[in-house]
Design a protein around this motif. Structure first.
Motif, short mmCIF file in Angstrom:
data_model
loop_
_atom_site.label_atom_id
_atom_site.label_comp_id
_atom_site.label_asym_id
_atom_site.label_seq_id
_atom_site.Cartn_x
_atom_site.Cartn_y
_atom_site.Cartn_z
N THR A 62 0.82 -1.22 0.00
CA THR A 62 0.00 0.00 0.00
C THR A 62 0.85 1.27 0.00
O THR A 62 0.37 2.33 -0.36
CB THR A 62 -0.90 0.00 1.25
OG1 THR A 62 -1.26 -1.34 1.55
CG2 THR A 62 -2.16 0.80 1.03
N SER A 63 2.10 1.16 0.43
CA SER A 63 2.93 2.37 0.45
C SER A 63 3.48 2.70 -0.94
O SER A 63 3.83 3.85 -1.21
CB SER A 63 4.09 2.21 1.44
OG SER A 63 4.90 1.12 1.07
N THR A 64 3.51 1.70 -1.83
CA THR A 64 4.10 1.96 -3.16
C THR A 64 3.13 1.74 -4.32
O THR A 64 3.37 2.20 -5.43
CB THR A 64 5.31 1.02 -3.40
OG1 THR A 64 4.83 -0.35 -3.36
CG2 THR A 64 6.38 1.20 -2.34
N GLY A 65 2.07 0.97 -4.08
CA GLY A 65 1.13 0.68 -5.17
C GLY A 65 1.62 -0.45 -6.07
O GLY A 65 1.25 -0.51 -7.25
N VAL A 66 2.44 -1.34 -5.51
CA VAL A 66 2.95 -2.48 -6.29
C VAL A 66 2.18 -3.76 -5.94
O VAL A 66 1.96 -4.06 -4.77
CB VAL A 66 4.46 -2.72 -6.01
CG1 VAL A 66 4.93 -4.06 -6.57
CG2 VAL A 66 5.28 -1.58 -6.58
N VAL A 97 4.51 3.41 -10.54
CA VAL A 97 4.83 2.01 -10.79
C VAL A 97 4.71 1.68 -12.28
O VAL A 97 3.83 2.19 -12.97
CB VAL A 97 3.88 1.11 -9.95
CG1 VAL A 97 4.15 -0.37 -10.18
CG2 VAL A 97 3.99 1.45 -8.46
N GLU A 98 5.60 0.80 -12.75
CA GLU A 98 5.54 0.33 -14.14
C GLU A 98 4.27 -0.49 -14.36
O GLU A 98 3.85 -1.23 -13.45
CB GLU A 98 6.74 -0.57 -14.45
CG GLU A 98 8.09 0.14 -14.45
CD GLU A 98 8.11 1.28 -15.46
OE1 GLU A 98 7.69 1.06 -16.60
OE2 GLU A 98 8.53 2.39 -15.07
N THR A 138 -5.96 -1.67 -6.86
CA THR A 138 -6.73 -1.14 -5.74
C THR A 138 -6.14 0.13 -5.14
O THR A 138 -6.81 0.87 -4.45
CB THR A 138 -6.82 -2.22 -4.65
OG1 THR A 138 -5.48 -2.66 -4.36
CG2 THR A 138 -7.64 -3.40 -5.11
N LEU A 139 -4.85 0.36 -5.40
CA LEU A 139 -4.17 1.52 -4.81
C LEU A 139 -3.22 2.11 -5.84
O LEU A 139 -2.26 1.45 -6.26
CB LEU A 139 -3.42 1.08 -3.54
CG LEU A 139 -2.89 2.11 -2.55
CD1 LEU A 139 -1.62 2.81 -3.01
CD2 LEU A 139 -3.95 3.15 -2.17
N ASN A 140 -3.53 3.34 -6.24
CA ASN A 140 -2.80 3.98 -7.33
C ASN A 140 -1.84 5.03 -6.78
O ASN A 140 -2.28 5.96 -6.09
CB ASN A 140 -3.80 4.66 -8.27
CG ASN A 140 -4.81 3.66 -8.80
OD1 ASN A 140 -4.58 2.99 -9.80
ND2 ASN A 140 -5.94 3.51 -8.10
#
Ligand SMILES: Cc1ncc(COP(=O)(O)O)c(C=O)c1O
Length: 390
Positions: free
Chosen positions: A146-150, A296-297, A304-306
């Motif tokens: 959730t901290s990076t969106g990966v 993120v690539e 769910t988290l952008n």
């Protein structure tokens, strides 16, 4: 005269969580409180377990929700799987991977860190190199950071864990109910989530699932499980057929969780995953057409988290403050190494909707304009709509 009525603003929740809640789930919160050993309540608990097995895609008997937020699920998994001296490989590519590391160290496990750049997934090649060096009991990692969106691809890691006979401990806090989690197929031994994200209930419960092998290992430890409250061998006596008092289970929260799980069941898991993916793609198309960039690539983006990069010269706190004050819209700021660098926009559960995508794009464009930063809203809305096929 000041009013004594409890008041809270009605926000549109599009941050990392909690997210908006379906009216049926709100309604469930007003169901009468009954005793934690009342036969009617035990039926509710059984149904919660049954529906959680579906979302985790598992047959694991020990599948339930621990009292407390996602962190209680994390602690339950770490404290039950690890005892002093146990070798664990912890993948840290963001804030929550590091929280697992901290917990494993508190259990006095023998922790090896596999660190990587925030915004990238863990590399199975590097995991293999570590597994070749020595024997591990557990690999611990975050499915949806959730901290990076990966979104961490799991197939190769699952294959390696099976080949080397290592247990997997997985954080599925931001994936369960919004992105496929295949506990049995991936061979997860312990996995946890939270109630307030893709599941769509209020915070306060943490879905967990433990494989039979993990339960067996917890029963045969050399040292007692260091958390009494989250000891699965004790919890099992309440959740399972013995029905022995363990703690005063919150019927209110479990009613809400059950209603949220019933909504998932009615929608159908695959349909729900598709909805999350479709809205995520529309948001990304809109953001990029407005001239902004994602962190993120594409292959690793979490639906769910952008994570949207904050444009040069734009004040993060002012933008989020403006969105909250003018539009009642909550989005998240960056955590840890990404503080001030990204916004975190959640599209989870009931919050993952076309309306929210369009509302976010328009509100953000206005907030940026107030900061003197131009963005092409019209192209953004067009791109989002065409992604949605509308
Ligand atoms: C990936 C991840 N793990 C663990 C947690 C901790 O959950 P909670 O804040 O519900 O305790 C969070 C919270 O956002 C999370 O995103």
């Amino acid at each position: 005269m000041p009013s004594n009525r409890l008041e809270a603003p009605l926000r549109k929740l599009m941050g990392p969580g909690p997210l908006d809640i379906h009216p049926r789930v709100y309604q469930a919160l007003t169901t009468p409180v009954i005793g934690h050993l009342d036969p009617a309540y035990l039926k509710t608990l059984d149904r919660v377990g049954e529906l959680l097995r579906n979302v985790f895609a598992t047959q694991n008997r020990l599948t339930h929700a621990t009292p407390g937020t996602g962190t209680s699920g994390m602690e339950a998994c770490v404290a039950n799987l690890l005892e002093p001296g146990d070798a664990v490989l912890v993948c840290v590519l963001g804030y929550f991977g590091d929280r697992i590391r901290q917990m494993a160290e508190r259990q006095e496990a023998d922790v090896t860190l596999l660190e990587g750049e925030w915004g990238k997934p863990a590399d199975p090649e590097r995991i293999k190199e570590e597994l070749d060096k020595r024997s591990y009991k557990v690999i611990a990692l975050v499915h949806a950071e959730t901290s990076t969106g990966v979104l961490q691809p799991m197939d190769e890691i699952s294959r390696l864990a099976k080949e080397y006979g290592v247990m997997i401990l997985l954080d599925s806090v931001t994936s369960l109910g919004g992105v496929e989690v295949k506990a049995d197929e991936w061979g997860l031994d312990a996995a946890y989530s939270c109630s307030q994200k893709c599941i769509g209930a209020p915070p306060g419960l943490a879905p967990v699932t433990f494989s039979d092998r993990a339960v067996e290992a917890a029963r045969n430890r050399k040292h007692p499980i260091r958390s009494w409250y989250l000891d699965i061998t004790l919890l099992d006596k309440y959740w399972g057929s013995e029905r022995v008092y363990h703690h005063t289970s919150s019927s209110t929260l479990n009613y809400a969780l059950l209603e949220a799980l019933q909504l998932i069941d009615e929608e159908g898991l695959q349909h729900r995953f598709n909805r999350h993916l479709k809205n995520h793609k529309a948001l990304v198309a809109g953001v990029e057409a407005m001239g902004l960039e994602m962190l993120v690539e594409p292959p690793y983006r979490l639906p769910t988290l952008n994570t949207v990069r904050i444009p040069e010269g734009v004040d993060d706190v002012k933008v989020r403050g403006y969105l909250l004050e003018k539009f009642n819209l909550e989005i998240g700021g960056g955590l840890g190494a990404l503080k001030g660098k990204v916004w975190r926009v959640g599209l989870m559960g009931y919050s993952s909707s076309v309306e929210n995508v369009l509302f976010f794009l328009s509100s953000l464009s206005r907030a940026l304009a107030v900061q003197g930063c131009k963005s092409d809203l019209s192209s953004g809305l067009d791109a989002a709509m065409s992604e949605l096929g509308a």
